[in-house]
Design a protein around this motif. Structure first.
Motif, PDB file in Angstrom:
ATOM      1  N   ALA A 100       0.813  -1.217   0.000  1.00 29.04           N
ATOM      2  CA  ALA A 100       0.000   0.000   0.000  1.00 29.04           C
ATOM      3  C   ALA A 100       0.847   1.268   0.000  1.00 29.04           C
ATOM      4  N   GLY A 101       2.091   1.167   0.430  1.00 28.11           N
ATOM      5  CA  GLY A 101       2.917   2.356   0.598  1.00 28.11           C
ATOM      6  C   GLY A 101       2.723   2.925   1.996  1.00 28.11           C
ATOM      7  N   VAL A 102       3.417   4.010   2.278  1.00 29.19           N
ATOM      8  CA  VAL A 102       3.365   4.627   3.607  1.00 29.19           C
ATOM      9  C   VAL A 102       2.074   5.433   3.743  1.00 29.19           C
ATOM     10  N   PRO A 103       1.308   5.199   4.811  1.00 24.09           N
ATOM     11  CA  PRO A 103       0.082   5.973   5.012  1.00 24.09           C
ATOM     12  C   PRO A 103       0.361   7.469   5.099  1.00 24.09           C
ATOM     13  N   THR A 104      -0.558   8.248   4.516  1.00 22.00           N
ATOM     14  CA  THR A 104      -0.451   9.710   4.547  1.00 22.00           C
ATOM     15  C   THR A 104      -1.464  10.337   5.490  1.00 22.00           C
ATOM     16  N   ALA A 105      -2.451   9.557   5.930  1.00 23.66           N
ATOM     17  CA  ALA A 105      -3.450  10.039   6.886  1.00 23.66           C
ATOM     18  C   ALA A 105      -4.098   8.850   7.565  1.00 23.66           C
ATOM     19  N   ALA A 106      -4.579   9.100   8.779  1.00 17.37           N
ATOM     20  CA  ALA A 106      -5.341   8.103   9.529  1.00 17.37           C
ATOM     21  C   ALA A 106      -6.678   8.736   9.893  1.00 17.37           C
ATOM     22  N   LEU A 107      -7.733   7.936   9.830  1.00 17.27           N
ATOM     23  CA  LEU A 107      -9.089   8.412  10.093  1.00 17.27           C
ATOM     24  C   LEU A 107      -9.773   7.451  11.054  1.00 17.27           C
ATOM     25  N   LEU A 108     -10.626   7.992  11.898  1.00 14.37           N
ATOM     26  CA  LEU A 108     -11.373   7.188  12.856  1.00 14.37           C
ATOM     27  C   LEU A 108     -12.844   7.545  12.707  1.00 14.37           C
ATOM     28  N   ASP A 109     -13.702   6.532  12.452  1.00 15.23           N
ATOM     29  CA  ASP A 109     -15.118   6.844  12.227  1.00 15.23           C
ATOM     30  C   ASP A 109     -15.914   6.791  13.521  1.00 15.23           C
ATOM     31  N   GLU A 110     -17.205   7.032  13.384  1.00 18.72           N
ATOM     32  CA  GLU A 110     -18.109   7.117  14.533  1.00 18.72           C
ATOM     33  C   GLU A 110     -18.252   5.791  15.283  1.00 18.72           C
ATOM     34  N   GLU A 111     -17.874   4.685  14.676  1.00 20.78           N
ATOM     35  CA  GLU A 111     -17.933   3.380  15.341  1.00 20.78           C
ATOM     36  C   GLU A 111     -16.558   2.938  15.850  1.00 20.78           C
ATOM     37  N   GLY A 140       4.923   6.931  16.015  1.00 22.80           N
ATOM     38  CA  GLY A 140       5.271   7.866  14.938  1.00 22.80           C
ATOM     39  C   GLY A 140       5.936   7.201  13.751  1.00 22.80           C
ATOM     40  N   ARG A 141       5.696   5.914  13.554  1.00 21.07           N
ATOM     41  CA  ARG A 141       6.372   5.178  12.473  1.00 21.07           C
ATOM     42  C   ARG A 141       5.944   5.635  11.086  1.00 21.07           C
ATOM     43  N   TRP A 142       4.753   6.239  10.984  1.00 22.06           N
ATOM     44  CA  TRP A 142       4.283   6.742   9.692  1.00 22.06           C
ATOM     45  C   TRP A 142       4.353   8.265   9.626  1.00 22.06           C
ATOM     46  N   GLY A 143       4.778   8.903  10.721  1.00 27.72           N
ATOM     47  CA  GLY A 143       4.876  10.361  10.740  1.00 27.72           C
ATOM     48  C   GLY A 143       3.528  11.057  10.697  1.00 27.72           C
ATOM     49  N   LEU A 144       2.491  10.419  11.228  1.00 29.44           N
ATOM     50  CA  LEU A 144       1.138  10.978  11.185  1.00 29.44           C
ATOM     51  C   LEU A 144       0.709  11.505  12.541  1.00 29.44           C
ATOM     52  N   ALA A 145      -0.196  12.451  12.497  1.00 29.14           N
ATOM     53  CA  ALA A 145      -0.803  12.971  13.716  1.00 29.14           C
ATOM     54  C   ALA A 145      -1.883  11.988  14.173  1.00 29.14           C
ATOM     55  N   GLU A 146      -2.573  12.354  15.212  1.00 26.22           N
ATOM     56  CA  GLU A 146      -3.701  11.549  15.683  1.00 26.22           C
ATOM     57  C   GLU A 146      -4.701  11.374  14.546  1.00 26.22           C
ATOM     58  N   PRO A 147      -5.421  10.266  14.534  1.00 25.32           N
ATOM     59  CA  PRO A 147      -6.429  10.070  13.483  1.00 25.32           C
ATOM     60  C   PRO A 147      -7.487  11.174  13.522  1.00 25.32           C
ATOM     61  N   ALA A 148      -7.857  11.651  12.354  1.00 23.30           N
ATOM     62  CA  ALA A 148      -8.914  12.652  12.241  1.00 23.30           C
ATOM     63  C   ALA A 148     -10.260  11.939  12.269  1.00 23.30           C
ATOM     64  N   GLY A 149     -11.268  12.613  12.800  1.00 23.12           N
ATOM     65  CA  GLY A 149     -12.610  12.044  12.822  1.00 23.12           C
ATOM     66  C   GLY A 149     -13.232  12.094  11.430  1.00 23.12           C
ATOM     67  N   VAL A 150     -14.030  11.080  11.127  1.00 18.44           N
ATOM     68  CA  VAL A 150     -14.714  11.014   9.840  1.00 18.44           C
ATOM     69  C   VAL A 150     -15.998  10.208  10.018  1.00 18.44           C
TER      70      VAL A 150
END
Length: 190
Positions: free
Chosen positions: A114-125, A154-164
């Motif tokens: 998949a490659g290195v993640p550029t964002a993380a998202l967390l849904d309502e569930e 911090g292995r992917w260099g991302l912030a906390e998951p954003a809500g979605v």
């Protein structure tokens, strides 16, 4: 795409598309949906049931063939190119289901890197999604702990998951969860 598939496309270019017969669930499993499964309801979402899922595909060779020939059209509808026929896929969640490895690499349910993640998202569930160079995908439920660890370290260099909201993902990331519903609506409006 397999060479044999390209040859079949060239030989039979006008084979009608197939809708509703193949599904991808939240754990990256493929489901064959015969006429009875389709009559029992949608693959996912409101009205879906165990009967409407169909039969899980277990043949490793067939699963690998589907994975090698899985892609999206210009409208964000995912399909499996089965020789000359395009078999559109009903998606329970997203077009990709991510498997996170102990070294924090991410692979698709098809086995593709998949490659290195550029964002993380967390849904309502509380479901975790990663955006990668391949696109957006749901993290397999068995790999959420590995993904959380990678995020915390911090292995992917991302912030906390954003809500979605899960129902916003198709529009935001340009994919269609139910090509069958879309095809049916399109033919009804003609």
């Amino acid at each position: 795409m397999d060479a044999i598939v390209k040859a079949a496309l060239a030989k039979w270019p006008n084979v009608p598309h197939c809708y509703g017969w193949l599904g991808l669930d939240e754990r990256g499993r493929w489901w064959m949906r015969d006429a009875a499964a389709q009559a029992a309801g949608p693959f996912a979402g409101p009205g879906a049931s165990a009967a409407s899922r169909g039969a899980e595909l277990r043949h490793e060779g067939l699963i690998a063939f589907i994975g090698r020939n899985y892609e999206a059209d210009a409208e964000g509808q995912w399909f499996f190119q089965n020789g000359p026929q395009r078999v559109y896929v009903e998606l329970a969640a997203t077009p990709w289901i991510w498997r996170v490895q102990p070294d924090a690499t991410v692979r698709a349910h098809t086995g593709a890197p998949a490659g290195v993640p550029t964002a993380a998202l967390l849904d309502e569930e509380g479901r975790l999604y990663l955006v990668t160079p391949l696109g957006v995908g749901l993290v397999h439920s068995q790999d959420v702990a590995l993904a959380a660890e990678a995020l915390e370290q911090g292995r992917w260099g991302l912030a906390e998951p954003a809500g979605v909201r899960a129902d916003e993902l198709p529009q935001r990331y340009g994919f269609e969860r139910s090509p069958a519903r879309r095809a049916s609506a399109s033919s009804a409006s003609r």
